[in-house]
Design an enzyme around this catalytic site. Structure first.
Site, PDB file in Angstrom:
ATOM      1  N   HIS A  72       1.850   4.571  -2.855  1.00  0.00           N
ATOM      2  CA  HIS A  72       1.963   6.013  -2.644  1.00  0.00           C
ATOM      3  C   HIS A  72       3.350   6.513  -3.035  1.00  0.00           C
ATOM      4  O   HIS A  72       3.496   7.528  -3.725  1.00  0.00           O
ATOM      5  CB  HIS A  72       1.718   6.357  -1.167  1.00  0.00           C
ATOM      6  CG  HIS A  72       0.318   6.152  -0.700  1.00  0.00           C
ATOM      7  ND1 HIS A  72      -0.786   6.574  -1.417  1.00  0.00           N
ATOM      8  CD2 HIS A  72      -0.178   5.586   0.442  1.00  0.00           C
ATOM      9  CE1 HIS A  72      -1.889   6.279  -0.749  1.00  0.00           C
ATOM     10  NE2 HIS A  72      -1.549   5.670   0.376  1.00  0.00           N
ATOM     11  N   HIS A  93       0.834  -1.211   0.000  1.00  0.00           N
ATOM     12  CA  HIS A  93       0.000   0.000   0.000  1.00  0.00           C
ATOM     13  C   HIS A  93       0.866   1.258   0.000  1.00  0.00           C
ATOM     14  O   HIS A  93       0.677   2.159  -0.830  1.00  0.00           O
ATOM     15  CB  HIS A  93      -0.914  -0.014   1.225  1.00  0.00           C
ATOM     16  CG  HIS A  93      -1.805   1.188   1.329  1.00  0.00           C
ATOM     17  ND1 HIS A  93      -3.095   1.193   0.845  1.00  0.00           N
ATOM     18  CD2 HIS A  93      -1.601   2.428   1.854  1.00  0.00           C
ATOM     19  CE1 HIS A  93      -3.647   2.373   1.066  1.00  0.00           C
ATOM     20  NE2 HIS A  93      -2.753   3.141   1.687  1.00  0.00           N
ATOM     21  N   GLU A  94       1.807   1.316   0.927  1.00  0.00           N
ATOM     22  CA  GLU A  94       2.644   2.508   1.034  1.00  0.00           C
ATOM     23  C   GLU A  94       3.591   2.644  -0.158  1.00  0.00           C
ATOM     24  O   GLU A  94       3.904   3.755  -0.576  1.00  0.00           O
ATOM     25  CB  GLU A  94       3.431   2.489   2.344  1.00  0.00           C
ATOM     26  CG  GLU A  94       2.577   2.428   3.599  1.00  0.00           C
ATOM     27  CD  GLU A  94       1.560   3.555   3.694  1.00  0.00           C
ATOM     28  OE1 GLU A  94       1.781   4.621   3.072  1.00  0.00           O
ATOM     29  OE2 GLU A  94       0.530   3.370   4.369  1.00  0.00           O
TER      30      GLU A  94
END
Length: 380
Positions: free
Chosen positions: A37, A33-34
């Protein structure tokens, strides 16, 4: 010493059987997920100050050549990417004091000073990468193991069941469920299982003619492969080997990707359906769990084999991606709402309104966290 090692590495030891599988599952999902980003943010030319797996005090870390601090933190219940110009690790908008402290070079790469499309792409990338992780996992699974399917036929109708009341008969073949085409008996189960209490229209093929029937699934409790008690909607029809003609499907890599994308799409839709029904009180609150339940499921999955643990990673990844898209600050979906308003109005939302909404959203997120923790420890 030998006694300690024997105890520590025994199958019953909670560190080996539960904590390590839990940390594996959560770390993979959070990292992906990170990383979404981070990668899209870097692609958009945005500076990154920190990339952390976990919250709280730093356990270990290093600085890369761009000045980003990569670290592992003490509380392993999440993670964050802190961009240049962020006030906090929740990526709240920068304030005036923060702006004044930025150098001219930093202002060029500050997150909040980028065009709205770059900010939106960077925020959306986290959930998107979660969905892509699930597709990747399911692609491997379908490539390796394929899928067992059966013809969508009715071999038996349970007496006094919703199907019996609606007029289903042995030998009927499902054509569609609420307008969705049916290819396998599994399609029927997937479309019905999350609709307990809903009136559903079934189109059946009977003696060469289509018959339209309406049935309302009833709730039954079953135990899934990981030992969890789940509540499903059923109409009371049974398939068998004679009419179902079960067969094993295999997929080449391209077909596996398509099948994996469909599977991920189904899980996303089912998650949204569940939350919508839960919000109006039509789902059992015990179906929601937090870290304790996830840890328990990770331990059970690990006991069944690594492939089960990887499938749990995929399921959790979809759930995390979906929840992060809810339009509630400080979740990613809340940011996207602000960017959408900004794109329409051609100016940012006022700081006062943004701050007020962020506070309300933070209270809602914290309340939800308390709720699932309560469910884990005391409620269910």
């Amino acid at each position: 010493m030998n006694e300690f090692l024997t105890t520590f590495f025994s199958f019953d030891n909670i560190v080996i059987t539960t904590i390590i599988p839990f940390l594996f599952v959560l770390t993979v999902v959070v990292f992906v997920h990170e990383m979404g980003h981070y990668l899209v943010g870097r692609w958009c030319g945005i500076g990154v100050r920190e990339f952390s797996i976990g919250f709280g005090p730093e356990l270990l870390g290093f600085n890369d050549r761009r000045g980003t601090r990569w670290k592992l933190s003490a509380i392993p219940l999440g993670g964050y990417v802190k961009f240049v110009g962020d006030m906090s690790v929740t990526s709240e908008p920068s304030n005036r004091e923060e702006d004044d402290s930025l150098s001219a070079e930093e202002r060029k790469v500050a997150f909040h000073l980028q065009p709205v499309w770059k900010r939106a792409a960077t925020v959306f990338a986290g959930p998107l990468f979660n969905f892509l992780l699930a597709i990747a996992v399911f692609t491997v699974m379908f490539s390796m193991y394929g899928r067992y399917v059966a013809e969508p036929t009715v071999a038996e109708v349970r007496a006094d069941s919703p199907a019996d009341v609606a007029g289903f008969q042995p030998g009927d073949r499902f054509v569609s469920v609420d307008g969705r085409r049916i290819d396998t008996f599994g399609d029927v189960q997937r479309l019905v299982s999350g609709r307990a209490g809903d009136s559903i229209v079934f189109v059946m093929l009977r003696d060469g003619e289509e018959v339209t029937l309406t049935a309302t699934p009833e709730v039954v409790e079953q135990e899934d492969a990981l030992g969890n008690t789940i509540r499903l909607g059923v109409i009371g029809v049974v398939n068998n080997a004679e009419l179902g003609k079960p067969r094993h499907l295999t997929f080449n890599p391209v077909e596996a990707v398509g099948e994996a994308a469909k599977e991920t799409g189904f899980i996303i839709a089912r998650t949204g359906q569940f939350l919508q029904r839960f919000a109006v009180g039509r789902e059992d609150r015990c179906q929601l769990g937090g870290p304790v339940k996830i840890a328990d499921m990770a331990g059970r999955a690990a006991a069944l084999g690594f492939e089960w643990l990887v499938q749990l990673v995929a399921l959790l990844s979809v759930g995390i991606g979906f929840l992060n898209l809810l339009p509630i600050p400080p979740l990613d979906g809340g940011h996207l709402v602000f960017y959408g308003v900004e794109a329409v109005m051609r100016r940012p939302v006022s700081e006062r309104i943004m701050e007020m909404v962020y506070r309300i959203g933070l209270v809602l997120v914290l309340a939800f966290m308390v709720f699932v923790f309560w469910n884990d420890l005391f409620g269910c």
